[in-house]
Design a protein around this motif. Structure first.
Motif, PDB file in Angstrom:
ATOM      1  N   LEU A 146       0.807  -1.205   0.000  1.00 57.43           N
ATOM      2  CA  LEU A 146       0.000   0.000   0.000  1.00 57.43           C
ATOM      3  C   LEU A 146       0.843   1.259   0.000  1.00 57.43           C
ATOM      4  N   GLN A 147       2.093   1.190  -0.405  1.00 58.13           N
ATOM      5  CA  GLN A 147       2.926   2.369  -0.468  1.00 58.13           C
ATOM      6  C   GLN A 147       2.419   3.310  -1.552  1.00 58.13           C
ATOM      7  N   PRO A 148       2.535   4.623  -1.368  1.00 58.56           N
ATOM      8  CA  PRO A 148       2.088   5.567  -2.403  1.00 58.56           C
ATOM      9  C   PRO A 148       2.893   5.399  -3.664  1.00 58.56           C
ATOM     10  N   GLN A 149       2.232   5.507  -4.795  1.00 55.50           N
ATOM     11  CA  GLN A 149       2.905   5.293  -6.062  1.00 55.50           C
ATOM     12  C   GLN A 149       3.834   6.443  -6.397  1.00 55.50           C
ATOM     13  N   ASP A 150       3.377   7.647  -6.210  1.00 56.53           N
ATOM     14  CA  ASP A 150       4.242   8.792  -6.439  1.00 56.53           C
ATOM     15  C   ASP A 150       3.712   9.974  -5.653  1.00 56.53           C
ATOM     16  N   GLY A 151       4.592  10.926  -5.416  1.00 59.62           N
ATOM     17  CA  GLY A 151       4.220  12.053  -4.570  1.00 59.62           C
ATOM     18  C   GLY A 151       3.191  12.954  -5.200  1.00 59.62           C
ATOM     19  N   SER A 152       3.245  13.119  -6.523  1.00 62.16           N
ATOM     20  CA  SER A 152       2.307  14.023  -7.179  1.00 62.16           C
ATOM     21  C   SER A 152       0.889  13.503  -7.125  1.00 62.16           C
ATOM     22  N   ILE A 209      -6.952   3.337   0.842  1.00 60.65           N
ATOM     23  CA  ILE A 209      -6.525   2.381   1.861  1.00 60.65           C
ATOM     24  C   ILE A 209      -5.343   2.926   2.654  1.00 60.65           C
ATOM     25  N   LEU A 210      -4.434   3.608   1.983  1.00 63.51           N
ATOM     26  CA  LEU A 210      -3.286   4.212   2.644  1.00 63.51           C
ATOM     27  C   LEU A 210      -3.726   5.192   3.718  1.00 63.51           C
ATOM     28  N   SER A 216      -4.134  -4.307  12.804  1.00 64.44           N
ATOM     29  CA  SER A 216      -4.700  -3.089  12.232  1.00 64.44           C
ATOM     30  C   SER A 216      -6.209  -3.082  12.396  1.00 64.44           C
ATOM     31  N   ASN A 217      -6.755  -1.894  12.555  1.00 68.87           N
ATOM     32  CA  ASN A 217      -8.211  -1.735  12.616  1.00 68.87           C
ATOM     33  C   ASN A 217      -8.830  -1.681  11.229  1.00 68.87           C
ATOM     34  N   ILE A 218      -8.023  -1.651  10.186  1.00 68.01           N
ATOM     35  CA  ILE A 218      -8.496  -1.781   8.813  1.00 68.01           C
ATOM     36  C   ILE A 218      -8.150  -3.191   8.372  1.00 68.01           C
ATOM     37  N   ARG A 219      -9.118  -4.072   8.382  1.00 67.63           N
ATOM     38  CA  ARG A 219      -8.881  -5.492   8.158  1.00 67.63           C
ATOM     39  C   ARG A 219      -9.149  -5.856   6.700  1.00 67.63           C
ATOM     40  N   ILE A 220      -8.117  -6.319   6.055  1.00 70.39           N
ATOM     41  CA  ILE A 220      -8.196  -6.785   4.668  1.00 70.39           C
ATOM     42  C   ILE A 220      -7.590  -8.176   4.652  1.00 70.39           C
ATOM     43  N   TYR A 221      -8.428  -9.180   4.598  1.00 73.79           N
ATOM     44  CA  TYR A 221      -7.962 -10.561   4.639  1.00 73.79           C
ATOM     45  C   TYR A 221      -7.782 -11.153   3.249  1.00 73.79           C
ATOM     46  N   SER A 222      -8.365 -10.522   2.247  1.00 74.66           N
ATOM     47  CA  SER A 222      -8.199 -11.019   0.883  1.00 74.66           C
ATOM     48  C   SER A 222      -6.941 -10.387   0.286  1.00 74.66           C
ATOM     49  N   SER A 224      -6.696  -8.323  -2.133  1.00 75.38           N
ATOM     50  CA  SER A 224      -6.860  -6.941  -2.558  1.00 75.38           C
ATOM     51  C   SER A 224      -8.102  -6.359  -1.900  1.00 75.38           C
ATOM     52  N   ALA A 225      -8.113  -5.028  -1.791  1.00 77.37           N
ATOM     53  CA  ALA A 225      -9.255  -4.328  -1.233  1.00 77.37           C
ATOM     54  C   ALA A 225     -10.372  -4.266  -2.273  1.00 77.37           C
ATOM     55  N   PRO A 226     -11.583  -3.901  -1.871  1.00 77.21           N
ATOM     56  CA  PRO A 226     -12.664  -3.733  -2.855  1.00 77.21           C
ATOM     57  C   PRO A 226     -12.262  -2.767  -3.955  1.00 77.21           C
ATOM     58  N   SER A 227     -12.755  -3.015  -5.155  1.00 81.90           N
ATOM     59  CA  SER A 227     -12.316  -2.261  -6.330  1.00 81.90           C
ATOM     60  C   SER A 227     -12.676  -0.782  -6.260  1.00 81.90           C
ATOM     61  N   TRP A 228     -13.703  -0.413  -5.530  1.00 77.66           N
ATOM     62  CA  TRP A 228     -14.111   0.990  -5.469  1.00 77.66           C
ATOM     63  C   TRP A 228     -13.225   1.818  -4.536  1.00 77.66           C
ATOM     64  N   LEU A 229     -12.364   1.175  -3.778  1.00 73.22           N
ATOM     65  CA  LEU A 229     -11.416   1.882  -2.917  1.00 73.22           C
ATOM     66  C   LEU A 229     -10.044   1.842  -3.575  1.00 73.22           C
ATOM     67  N   SER A 230      -9.459   3.003  -3.799  1.00 76.37           N
ATOM     68  CA  SER A 230      -8.143   3.071  -4.420  1.00 76.37           C
ATOM     69  C   SER A 230      -7.052   2.758  -3.395  1.00 76.37           C
ATOM     70  N   LYS A 231      -5.842   2.607  -3.892  1.00 76.57           N
ATOM     71  CA  LYS A 231      -4.714   2.367  -2.992  1.00 76.57           C
ATOM     72  C   LYS A 231      -4.480   3.567  -2.082  1.00 76.57           C
ATOM     73  N   GLU A 232      -4.728   4.760  -2.592  1.00 73.08           N
ATOM     74  CA  GLU A 232      -4.580   5.951  -1.763  1.00 73.08           C
ATOM     75  C   GLU A 232      -5.631   5.971  -0.652  1.00 73.08           C
TER      76      GLU A 232
END
Length: 519
Positions: free
Chosen positions: A150-156, A221-222, A203-209, A211-219
């Motif tokens: 879940l690291q940010p892809q880029d700063g911009s 989740i971050l 973590s209080n954000i539990r993701i056992y699969s 990937s997260a649901p498709s409607w939530l972006s990586k940002e």
């Protein structure tokens, strides 16, 4: 006379040789018939009748076998099908003498009541070979706040994050509800204390699969993980009547998330504002992407440790006025006039006399649909003119209800843009009301709206809204538990689904258009 060759025939021949002369002698003799002779004769007569019937049945079977032929004679020896129970269960098939298993062509019959299949919640059962994302631990540094995937892809790209900037001026607490207060005073700096790191590694954000649901972006989740699990560096008051506080967090990486200074911040609101979390997930599922990342968090700084909504602060929001908390000044009359002009639609530059703002026409359609589902009135209907308010509502508390006689002069509130993106709105202060009855819904929110976003309407029609909400809200462990688990969440979804049906009926009845709004 030939001697019988089978044991059964031999026994029958022996008994007949004894019984027939005895019976003949009894009936032809002149001696008195004793009871013993009578019983013996009767028994012999019955047995003779049984032999006659057995011989007739055997001859009949031999005749049928001769007609069928030798290739079908073995079918009569097969065992009948076992009885099929009515509860849907079936005993295992019987094994034959040659080692094969008898396959039964049966139809299962059940009298059990039909039960609806529960929605599949992502992560309800933890897979064995899947690992959770890494989270902060007391022994790890700041870079461990977010898992490696879940690291940010880029700063911009992360600089365009959606984070809340301003709070509602009115007091949102219910009458009789004890407001929470800080334990350590108005401003807290706890660097180096026991609150510097979370006590648990989970973590209080539990993701056992995977990937997260498709409607939530990586940002998304971050930022959710940062709000839910980030270490607290300080707590500052906000100049607001709502009593919200600014929670200063330690960032996982410099510049990865917009903040209120060198570190990211989260707006900690009252426990009564927990619908902010539901609003965030609903917004992402509908494809609007206008709300700000929100989670529910239990904080040691809050008395009683009750869960509170925590919303990420965004310093890129445009400045707002102190009166309406809006970056754009609009009254109800000018707002309705701008809707008729369809400002900026299809790339058309509006004329000065049209009274348009920099906001795109489609943004109002998204806002109206979102506010109607949650019955949020503090943006488009601040005076509660479209429904019957309660004594606890802000419009009644502030004495705004009588101003409905002059609706055109009523100012809109919480109309927020970003400095670098004036065409789009940012939905803040999304406190919804789930206890609003169907006969008291605020249809004034839909007034003047002739088009609706296709992405949101398709979700409402797809019959998958409940499943997606369950999957999305399950990620926030604290919020899920604070609402009573799945049973409590289902009640909230029932309300939203019923309002969605009413909204779809409204769209069809008024002939509103459903358009793609992706600009």
């Amino acid at each position: 006379m030939t001697c019988p060759d089978k044991p059964g025939q031999l026994i029958n021949w022996f008994i007949c040789s004894l019984c027939v002369p005895r019976v003949r002698k009894l009936w032809s003799s002149r001696r008195p018939r004793t009871r013993r002779n009578l019983l013996l004769g009767t028994a012999c007569a019955i047995y003779l009748g049984f032999l006659v019937s057995q011989v007739g049945r055997a001859s009949l079977q031999q005749g049928r076998a001769a007609e069928k032929g030798p290739h079908q004679s073995h079918d009569t020896a097969e065992a009948p099908f076992p009885e099929i129970p009515l509860d849907g269960t079936l005993a295992p098939p019987e094994s034959q003498g040659n080692g094969t298993t008898l396959q039964l062509n049966v139809v299962y019959i059940t009298l059990r009541s039909k039960r609806s299949k529960p929605a599949n919640i992502r992560g309800t059962v933890k897979p064995k070979r899947r690992k959770k994302y890494a989270v902060a631990s007391p022994a790890l540094g700041q870079e461990a706040l977010v898992g490696p995937s879940l690291q940010p892809q880029d700063g911009s790209r992360a600089a365009d994050a959606e984070v809340p900037g301003y709070v509602q001026g009115a007091n949102l607490a219910k009458a009789g509800e004890r407001p929470w207060r800080l334990i350590r005073g108005s401003e807290v700096h706890v660097a180096g204390s026991d609150f510097q790191r979370r006590k648990t590694q989970e973590s209080n954000i539990r993701i056992y699969s995977e990937s997260a649901p498709s409607w939530l972006s990586k940002e998304d989740i971050l930022r959710m993980r940062l709000l839910a699990d980030g270490a607290v560096a300080g707590l500052q008051p906000v100049s607001s009547k709502s009593g919200a506080r600014l929670l200063v967090l330690e960032a996982s990486a410099a510049g990865s998330v917009p903040g209120c200074g060198p570190s990211p911040c989260g707006l900690l609101k009252q426990p009564l504002d927990m619908s902010e979390v539901f609003a965030f997930h609903l917004d992402r599922i509908l494809g609007l992407n206008r709300t700000l990342p929100s989670v529910s968090r239990k904080s040691e700084f809050i008395q009683d440790g009750r869960p509170c909504p925590l919303i990420l602060w965004d310093s890129s929001l445009s400045p707002t006025s102190n009166e309406t908390h809006s970056s754009v000044k609009l009254t109800w009359g000018t707002y309705q006039q701008s809707l008729k002009q369809k400002c900026w639609q299809n790339g058309r530059v509006p004329k000065p006399e049209w009274g348009c703002t920099e906001i795109h026409h489609h943004e109002w359609s998204k806002l109206a649909l979102f506010d109607f589902l949650l019955q949020i009135y503090n943006r488009l209907d601040t005076n509660c003119c479209g429904f019957r308010p309660r004594k606890e509502d802000a419009c009644v508390q502030n004495g705004l209800r009588p101003k409905c006689d002059h609706q055109d002069s009523v100012a809109l509130a919480h109309v927020i843009q970003r400095k670098h993106d004036p065409r789009h709105l940012v939905f803040i202060d999304n406190k919804g009301f789930f206890d609003r009855s169907e006969d008291n819904l605020n249809f004034k929110l839909l007034e003047g709206i002739k088009e609706f976003p296709e992405s949101a309407v398709s979700v409402l029609k797809s019959q998958h809204l409940r499943q997606k909400l369950l999957q999305s809200l399950f990620l926030d462990k604290v919020y899920w538990e604070s609402q009573g688990g799945r049973q409590g969440i289902e009640k909230l979804i029932d309300v939203i689904e019923q309002r969605a049906k009413i909204l779809l009926t409204y769209i069809n009845a008024h002939g509103a258009k459903v358009l793609p709004m992706n600009e």
